[in-house]
Design an enzyme around this catalytic site. Structure first.
Site, short mmCIF file in Angstrom:
data_model
loop_
_atom_site.label_atom_id
_atom_site.label_comp_id
_atom_site.label_asym_id
_atom_site.label_seq_id
_atom_site.Cartn_x
_atom_site.Cartn_y
_atom_site.Cartn_z
N ASP A 329 59.22 11.68 -117.21
CA ASP A 329 60.53 12.30 -117.00
C ASP A 329 60.51 13.67 -117.63
O ASP A 329 59.65 13.95 -118.46
CB ASP A 329 61.60 11.53 -117.79
CG ASP A 329 61.87 10.17 -117.23
OD1 ASP A 329 61.64 9.99 -116.05
OD2 ASP A 329 62.31 9.31 -118.02
N LYS A 433 81.83 16.34 -110.65
CA LYS A 433 80.72 17.21 -111.04
C LYS A 433 79.41 16.51 -110.70
O LYS A 433 79.34 15.27 -110.63
CB LYS A 433 80.78 17.53 -112.53
CG LYS A 433 80.39 16.39 -113.46
CD LYS A 433 80.38 16.89 -114.88
CE LYS A 433 79.71 15.95 -115.86
NZ LYS A 433 80.17 14.59 -115.93
P1 ATP Z 1 64.72 13.35 -115.90
O1 ATP Z 1 64.33 12.43 -114.81
O2 ATP Z 1 64.00 14.62 -115.93
O3 ATP Z 1 64.82 12.72 -117.25
P2 ATP Z 1 67.36 12.77 -115.61
O4 ATP Z 1 66.97 11.36 -115.56
O5 ATP Z 1 68.20 13.19 -116.76
O6 ATP Z 1 66.16 13.75 -115.50
P3 ATP Z 1 69.42 12.45 -113.84
O7 ATP Z 1 70.18 11.97 -115.03
O8 ATP Z 1 69.15 11.53 -112.72
O9 ATP Z 1 68.09 13.10 -114.28
O10 ATP Z 1 70.18 13.71 -113.32
C1 ATP Z 1 69.92 14.24 -112.08
C2 ATP Z 1 70.99 15.24 -111.71
O11 ATP Z 1 72.23 14.61 -111.74
C3 ATP Z 1 71.07 16.41 -112.68
O12 ATP Z 1 70.25 17.46 -112.27
C4 ATP Z 1 72.52 16.79 -112.57
O13 ATP Z 1 72.70 17.66 -111.51
C5 ATP Z 1 73.21 15.50 -112.26
N1 ATP Z 1 73.79 14.91 -113.47
C6 ATP Z 1 73.17 14.55 -114.59
N2 ATP Z 1 74.01 14.02 -115.48
C7 ATP Z 1 75.22 14.04 -114.89
C8 ATP Z 1 76.52 13.62 -115.28
N3 ATP Z 1 76.77 13.06 -116.46
N4 ATP Z 1 77.52 13.78 -114.42
C9 ATP Z 1 77.30 14.32 -113.21
N5 ATP Z 1 76.13 14.74 -112.79
C10 ATP Z 1 75.08 14.62 -113.60
#
Ligand code: ATP
Length: 887
Positions: A329, A433
């Site tokens: 990740d 968002k």
């Molecule tokens: P990685 O895989 O690199 O660890 P991650 O698991 O944090 O990333 P996700 O949490 O799936 O990735 O987030 C993917 C996308 O979802 C982000 O790029 C953002 O645009 C959106 N996102 C992340 N957190 C939130 C949230 N709390 N509310 C709304 N959208 C979010």
């Protein structure tokens, strides 16, 4: 009345608790009454049985047969003192059993201690306040708070739920997660939808529950009573050792037969021949090998834990050493997961966050503020780092706002967005968002300079350009939208809530890379390990960060989630063969497929994950790695290794330890096998040259089960050298006992030791006036001294050997002569034991030895030096040849 049929209030009353939870004092009192909330392991096999088992495995059985034959021959042919050999073999079995048992016990204790390093925590409400406590301190009457990925700590009656789904597979075998509620229900507890059970986990949603049973009182505890703990399988390496020891034992038996036949051919008496055959077989069996391997794996896992990598079983320690690909990740593993809002796009302008001044009615910040589950309490921001960064920005610019939240569609990494419905002073508003791709299509209008307009193609282009520009800075970019909610409804429906939104702008969050990561990535590259980033973030953010940490240098192949889903396996396989590849906009579900294809291509895959949906990929990978700080309990349970600091660099450290442990095992195998040659050569000489026997069976056993033990263990504790991470990963096909190990032990180190022991023997004999062909009685002082010198020569040359074996390629000087203190402890032990054998009357009696003059010791020391320097010269030569293969 069962607790599931009571109303919430009655249930609270029944447990003398309240919505505010227990007082700390009451909780402490209940803890002392009910005991800790833990499942006591029920050990099926008692310690005694486990000890007795040491007498019945393959090698022990072989030794029993040997002892039996010795006693039988003594009975049939008294006078040759064969019973002594029989007793000696029984002694060997005992020493070996005790030693193995102690090693296994220590290894088990070490693993147990590791497990305790990672206590599971649970959120509780006590005295009206929310706090975190170790789950073993939960008591009946406690109010616990549950959210996605939590392991449920005790049996509890639900009081409130929000889309709570629980997987009861560990209790009922039902693998589908089921929706729970807080309403009173009739029927069996196990089927009741308002009860959650210890040992199960929350797959989605959240809830609040009242604990009514803990520890062995829970359903899970009751089942644990009935079943015994599952026996852990041997690791592949341990299995290989079992096989190797069997092969070596068979060879030993064949050698015995060979000597028997040889002696017979040259006309030695049947019985004395027989006794040699048994003796040499016993001497050549590598009895202590398996437990020493187990212990060194356990020690490696402890070293890994010190470096913040917690492995859950011994096999992972070595599997780590074979890893060829790490799928990682980004957020939190490669980066620090400490987000700050750094830039915004609003009204067609990109602004630095610090230059941004906002009005109270700023829709972008309002959305960031309300569509947010982070909290600011006790002067601290709490919650998900993405959300805390947004909350901070909102609070700093707008102050504390308030609006009742009527409804929420929580964030999930599939939809990549979150939506709330809030009641504000001026009506109800929907706030959303999330990732740009998931927000922009929902918007029909946009907000520019305070006026709402239709979204058109040129706006889409502008928005995308700004989005790309922010991502190119390595920022995590979120899009924000809102709308005034006119219609009223009873059951909110997500598609109508999230339609026709007004696009408010973008916010870019900065999450700096962890400082140790670039070095760790470099190490991986040197070690021939590919690192593949699989992130939920957008591709440009991913590439920018990947460049910053040195993960990519050229133009990487980038695969995005939506494209990934449509790809055929063949196409994906082709993409995966690219040198640099990044997966962006992925959901945890996609990881599993990447892992499978890599595995089909013959890779050994380590994969990281933290959420509930990561569990299948974590299980499928050769090494599943979960996050100790940000990971959910479910991910921790599904993984083989837990990173206590969530840091990518820790994975690399663990791989280094994994590789080192394999190398170390090879080191002590070489060390132990080398001494087999000086043990066998005296027998050959005895039979072929017709000289007195230079080394007795008891003396061989003194080496194998005495003096060799601690130095071998010390080799198992060698620290990884930089060279370990400069070579490609070991192939799956590679065997522990390969030709180079056998050549080095049997054709190089062993023969030098054999020369030393034969020299020692003749040095004393000739010094005492012996001439070739003269027979010596077994209790002749000169003969006893000569065999003692032979034994001492082995011990002394093993001291040189232990240094020589510290590395197969590196010189002792480059390793640092004093860098492994255990070696010196091992040598001190070896020498003390030898002094006891040579100089104490007791040692003399048991091992048929006699005190030696200091001059004899001095005459033997050069052999240790010869062995050490000979080995150093060999390493130097090999080094040169490797560098200039042509010359
Ligand atoms: P990685 O895989 O690199 O660890 P991650 O698991 O944090 O990333 P996700 O949490 O799936 O990735 O987030 C993917 C996308 O979802 C982000 O790029 C953002 O645009 C959106 N996102 C992340 N957190 C939130 C949230 N709390 N509310 C709304 N959208 C979010």
């Amino acid at each position: 009345m069962k607790i599931n049929s009571l109303s919430k209030e009655d249930a609270l009353r029944a447990l003398v608790s309240s919505e505010n939870g227990l007082s700390e004092e009451e909780a402490a009192k209940r803890l002392s009454e009910s005991g800790f909330n833990e499942i006591r392991e029920v050990r099926k096999t008692s310690l005694l049985i486990r000890f007795l088992r040491q007498f019945t495995h393959f090698l022990a059985l072989l030794l029993w047969v040997g002892a039996g034959l010795a006693f039988l021959s003594d009975a049939l042919n008294p006078g040759e003192d064969m019973a002594t050999l029989g007793f000696a073999i029984v002694g060997v079995i005992f020493i070996n059993a005790v030693f193995t048992y102690i090693q296994e016990y220590r290894a088990e204790k070490a693993l147990e201690a590791l497990k305790k390093l990672l206590p599971f925590y649970v959120r509780v409400v006590r005295e009206g306040k929310e706090s975190q406590i170790p789950s073993r301190e939960v008591v009946p009457g406690d109010i616990i708070l549950l959210s996605e990925g939590d392991r449920i700590p005790a049996d509890a009656r639900l009081l409130d739920v929000s889309m709570l789904k629980v997987n009861n597979a560990s209790l009922t075998g039902e693998s589908e997660a089921s929706l729970r509620n807080a309403l009173p229900a009739d029927g069996e507890l196990l089927e009741s939808p308002n009860i959650v059970f210890a040992g199960t986990s929350v797959t989605s949603g959240s809830g609040k529950a009242l604990v009514f049973a803990t520890g062995m009182g829970t359903e899970f505890g009751r089942i644990a009573h009935l079943t015994s703990t599952v026996q852990e399988d041997l690791s592949p390496l341990q299995k290989e050792i079992v096989k190797a020891t069997r092969v070596v034992a068979t060879i030993a038996a064949l050698v015995g037969v060979f000597f028997f036949v040889l002696g017979f051919v040259i006309g030695r008496s049947f019985w004395s021949n027989f006794i040699f055959a048994i003796g040499i077989t016993v001497a050549l069996i590598p009895e202590g090998l398996l437990p020493t391997v187990t212990l060194s794996l356990a020690m490696a896992s402890q070293r890994m834990a010190k470096r913040k990598a917690l492995i859950k079983n011994l096999s992972s320690a070595e599997t780590l050493g074979c890893v060829t690909v790490v799928c990682t990740d980004k957020t939190g593993t490669l980066t620090q997961n400490s987000m700050t809002a750094s830039a915004l796009w609003k009204d067609d302008r990109i602004l630095a966050a610090e230059d941004f001044r906002a009005q109270v009615d700023d829709r972008l910040l309002q959305t960031a503020f309300f569509c947010n589950n982070a909290r600011f309490t006790d002067n601290e921001y709490k919650g998900d780092p993405t959300e805390t960064a947004l909350l901070r920005l909102g609070r700093e610019r707008l102050g504390d706002l308030s609006a009742e939240r009527i409804f929420e569609i929580p964030f999930d990494s599939d939809r990549k967005r979150m939506t709330t419905l809030n009641r504000t002073g001026d009506g109800e508003y929907v706030y959303t968002k999330g990732a740009m791709e998931s927000i922009l299509p929902l918007c029909s209008r946009l907000l520019r300079n305070g006026i709402e307009r239709e979204v058109d193609e040129s706006f889409r282009e502008e928005a995308l350009t700004a989005y790309n520009q922010l991502m190119d800075r390595g920022l995590r970019v979120l899009a924000f939208a809102y709308k005034k909610h006119g219609g009223s409804f009873l059951i909110p429906d997500s598609s109508s809530l999230e339609a026709d939104l007004v696009f408010a702008g973008l916010i870019g969050l900065e999450d700096p890379p962890r400082p140790e990561v670039p070095e760790a990535i470099r190490k991986c590259h040197d070690a021939g390990i590919r690192v593949i980033m699989i992130t939920g973030d957008g591709s440009r953010t991913a590439v920018a960060i990947a460049r910053e940490i040195g993960l990519v240098r050229g133009e990487p192949v980038v695969v995005e989630g939506p494209e990934f889903v449509k790809m055929e396996d063949r196409e994906l396989r082709e993409k995966l063969s690219a040198k640099e590849i990044i997966f962006a906009r992925m959901t945890p579900k996609h990881k599993m497929r990447v892992v499978s294809i890599l595995q089909e291509e013959g890779e050994w895959v380590a994969v990281t994950g933290d959420g509930v949906n990561d569990a299948p990929a974590l299980k499928k990978a050769d090494i599943g790695i979960s996050m100790g700080i940000s990971g959910t309990d479910v991910a921790k349970e599904a993984s083989d290794m837990i990173l206590l600091d969530d840091n990518f660099a820790t994975i690399v450290n663990a791989v280094e330890e994994g590789r080192a442990v394999y190398e170390n095992i090879r080191k002590f195998i070489t060390y132990i096998f080398a001494s087999n040659i000086p043990e066998a050569v005296p027998y050959l000489a005895y039979i072929l040259l017709r000289i007195p026997l230079p080394l007795t069976i008891m003396q061989i056993l003194a080496v194998d089960l005495g003096t060799d033990m601690l130095p071998a263990l010390a080799l198992g504790a060698e620290k990884p050298t930089p060279a370990v991470m400069k070579q490609p990963p070991r192939s799956r096909k590679e065997r522990l006992l390969n030709l180079s190990v056998l050549f080095r032990a049997y054709l190089f180190l062993g023969p030098i030791e054999a020369a030393a022991c034969m020299f020692g023997f003749f040095y004393v004999l000739y010094g005492g006036g012996w001439s070739w062909g003269t027979a010596l009685p077994q209790n002749d002082v000169l003969y006893l001294q000569a065999t003692t010198a032979c034994l001492t020569a082995i011990i002394i040359s093993q001291i040189g050997n232990v240094f020589a074996c510290r590395s197969a390629a590196e010189s002792v000087r480059s390793l640092g002569f004093f860098s492994n203190g255990f070696i010196f402890i091992g040598i001190a032990f070896e020498l003390c034991l030898q002094l006891f054998i040579v100089y104490s009357p007791f040692g003399n009696r048991i091992f048929s030895t006699h005190p030696l003059s200091p001059a004899t010791w001095l005459a033997l020391i050069p052999f240790a030096l010869l062995l050490l320097f000979g080995e150093e010269a060999r390493k130097l030569l090999a080094h040169r040849l490797r560098r200039n293969p042509a010359s």
